[in-house]
Motif scaffolding. Sequence first.
Motif, mmCIF file in Angstrom:
data_model
loop_
_atom_site.group_PDB
_atom_site.id
_atom_site.type_symbol
_atom_site.label_atom_id
_atom_site.label_comp_id
_atom_site.label_asym_id
_atom_site.label_seq_id
_atom_site.Cartn_x
_atom_site.Cartn_y
_atom_site.Cartn_z
ATOM 1 N N VAL A 1 0.848 -1.204 0.000
ATOM 2 C CA VAL A 1 0.000 0.000 0.000
ATOM 3 C C VAL A 1 0.883 1.253 0.000
ATOM 4 O O VAL A 1 0.629 2.210 -0.722
ATOM 5 C CB VAL A 1 -0.956 0.007 1.222
ATOM 6 N N VAL A 2 1.969 1.221 0.770
ATOM 7 C CA VAL A 2 2.908 2.358 0.793
ATOM 8 C C VAL A 2 3.512 2.551 -0.602
ATOM 9 O O VAL A 2 3.585 3.676 -1.110
ATOM 10 C CB VAL A 2 4.023 2.121 1.835
ATOM 11 N N LEU B 1 1.610 6.563 -6.836
ATOM 12 C CA LEU B 1 0.539 7.520 -7.164
ATOM 13 C C LEU B 1 1.089 8.948 -7.103
ATOM 14 O O LEU B 1 0.807 9.774 -7.984
ATOM 15 C CB LEU B 1 -0.608 7.368 -6.159
ATOM 16 N N ALA B 2 1.937 9.217 -6.095
ATOM 17 C CA ALA B 2 2.555 10.551 -5.981
ATOM 18 C C ALA B 2 3.512 10.788 -7.149
ATOM 19 O O ALA B 2 3.563 11.896 -7.705
ATOM 20 C CB ALA B 2 3.295 10.652 -4.648
ATOM 21 N N GLY C 1 3.499 13.413 -14.059
ATOM 22 C CA GLY C 1 2.426 13.584 -15.060
ATOM 23 C C GLY C 1 1.998 15.035 -15.177
ATOM 24 O O GLY C 1 1.799 15.552 -16.283
ATOM 25 N N GLY C 2 1.880 15.728 -14.024
ATOM 26 C CA GLY C 2 1.453 17.133 -14.034
ATOM 27 C C GLY C 2 2.449 18.027 -14.744
ATOM 28 O O GLY C 2 2.070 18.861 -15.586
ATOM 29 N N TRP C 3 3.730 17.820 -14.416
ATOM 30 C CA TRP C 3 4.756 18.652 -15.056
ATOM 31 C C TRP C 3 4.841 18.366 -16.541
ATOM 32 O O TRP C 3 4.976 19.284 -17.359
ATOM 33 C CB TRP C 3 6.112 18.432 -14.365
ATOM 34 N N LEU C 4 4.702 17.084 -16.947
ATOM 35 C CA LEU C 4 4.748 16.734 -18.385
ATOM 36 C C LEU C 4 3.544 17.333 -19.112
ATOM 37 O O LEU C 4 3.675 17.873 -20.214
ATOM 38 C CB LEU C 4 4.753 15.207 -18.551
ATOM 39 N N THR D 1 0.047 23.582 -5.516
ATOM 40 C CA THR D 1 -0.350 22.859 -4.299
ATOM 41 C C THR D 1 -0.247 21.348 -4.501
ATOM 42 O O THR D 1 0.342 20.636 -3.684
ATOM 43 C CB THR D 1 -1.809 23.234 -3.940
ATOM 44 N N VAL D 2 -0.793 20.890 -5.642
ATOM 45 C CA VAL D 2 -0.759 19.445 -5.932
ATOM 46 C C VAL D 2 0.696 18.958 -5.968
ATOM 47 O O VAL D 2 1.031 17.901 -5.427
ATOM 48 C CB VAL D 2 -1.459 19.169 -7.292
ATOM 49 N N GLY D 3 1.567 19.780 -6.565
ATOM 50 C CA GLY D 3 2.988 19.414 -6.691
ATOM 51 C C GLY D 3 3.660 19.273 -5.327
ATOM 52 O O GLY D 3 4.354 18.278 -5.066
ATOM 53 N N TRP D 4 3.417 20.259 -4.450
ATOM 54 C CA TRP D 4 4.053 20.198 -3.127
ATOM 55 C C TRP D 4 3.505 19.043 -2.305
ATOM 56 O O TRP D 4 4.251 18.365 -1.593
ATOM 57 C CB TRP D 4 3.884 21.531 -2.393
ATOM 58 N N VAL D 5 2.199 18.788 -2.407
ATOM 59 C CA VAL D 5 1.614 17.644 -1.678
ATOM 60 C C VAL D 5 2.239 16.344 -2.189
ATOM 61 O O VAL D 5 2.638 15.484 -1.398
ATOM 62 C CB VAL D 5 0.075 17.629 -1.838
ATOM 63 N N SER D 6 2.399 16.231 -3.511
ATOM 64 C CA SER D 6 3.014 15.005 -4.080
ATOM 65 C C SER D 6 4.442 14.834 -3.570
ATOM 66 O O SER D 6 4.847 13.736 -3.197
ATOM 67 C CB SER D 6 3.052 15.086 -5.615
ATOM 68 N N LEU D 7 5.190 15.949 -3.519
ATOM 69 C CA LEU D 7 6.577 15.872 -3.025
ATOM 70 C C LEU D 7 6.602 15.387 -1.578
ATOM 71 O O LEU D 7 7.399 14.512 -1.219
ATOM 72 C CB LEU D 7 7.241 17.255 -3.109
ATOM 73 N N MET D 8 5.687 15.926 -0.752
ATOM 74 C CA MET D 8 5.658 15.520 0.662
ATOM 75 C C MET D 8 5.285 14.039 0.787
ATOM 76 O O MET D 8 5.892 13.301 1.557
ATOM 77 C CB MET D 8 4.628 16.379 1.429
ATOM 78 N N VAL D 9 4.325 13.605 -0.022
ATOM 79 C CA VAL D 9 3.914 12.193 0.014
ATOM 80 C C VAL D 9 5.091 11.308 -0.414
ATOM 81 O O VAL D 9 5.347 10.266 0.192
ATOM 82 C CB VAL D 9 2.696 11.950 -0.904
ATOM 83 N N LEU D 10 5.866 11.760 -1.414
ATOM 84 C CA LEU D 10 7.041 10.986 -1.861
ATOM 85 C C LEU D 10 8.065 10.856 -0.737
ATOM 86 O O LEU D 10 8.614 9.788 -0.502
ATOM 87 C CB LEU D 10 7.678 11.659 -3.076
#
Length: 159
Positions: A5-6, A12-13, A19-22, A57-66
């Motif tokens: 799950v982790v 997913l992050a 994906g967002g940056w591309l 915001t989505v980018g920073w949240v993804s970075l934190m999740v990573l």
Amino acid sequence: MPAYVVTWIHLLAVITFIGGWLFFQLAVRPSLLEGKTMSSSKEAMKMAQKMGQRFKTVGWVSLMVLVFTGSSQLLDESGSARIETSWGLIMMLKLFVFAIVGGLIFVHDLILDPFGEIGKSQRADTKPLLFAGKVVWVQRAIVLLSLVVLGIAVYLTSL
Ligand code: HEM
């Protein structure tokens, strides 16, 4: 939380971040530029600003999740023989390149801030910061280095 799950949340992050940056490089920017002449309307630039601000915001949240899911996976590895092998060294390389990506995101979002600048009183003849060379190259470096991190990560799973 089960390790798979982790890993799923970690991937997913990854998908959301890269994906967002591309999407921005390959779809949004070309649609705004239309043949090198900056001919996008005020409405189009406003929409680009909204998308950019939301993705910040989505980018920073993804970075934190990573970082959190990655640290959790690293903790699972701590004490394992694998960390002493070339796997450990290459994981350090992955984290080093990831740290550079994090630094570039900091510069892009908090110093250059091309999306925050849109809409401010803009002299008609000046090219918005969003199209300035330094912003374009920082964005390209973020995408390229993120793909390098992905490449290193996939190679690590083969070790
Ligand atoms: C852009 C950033 C990142 C990308 C693209 C990325 C990509 C990946 C991928 C594709 C995997 C393989 C999943 C699997 O099939 O096992 C993975 C696993 C892993 N990642 Fe990341 N990751 C990133 C950031 C991080 C960070 C910041 C950390 C640590 C803080 C981290 C630590 C790990 C660990 C420990 C594993 C498990 C390795 C293994 O079991 O072989 N990753 N990552």
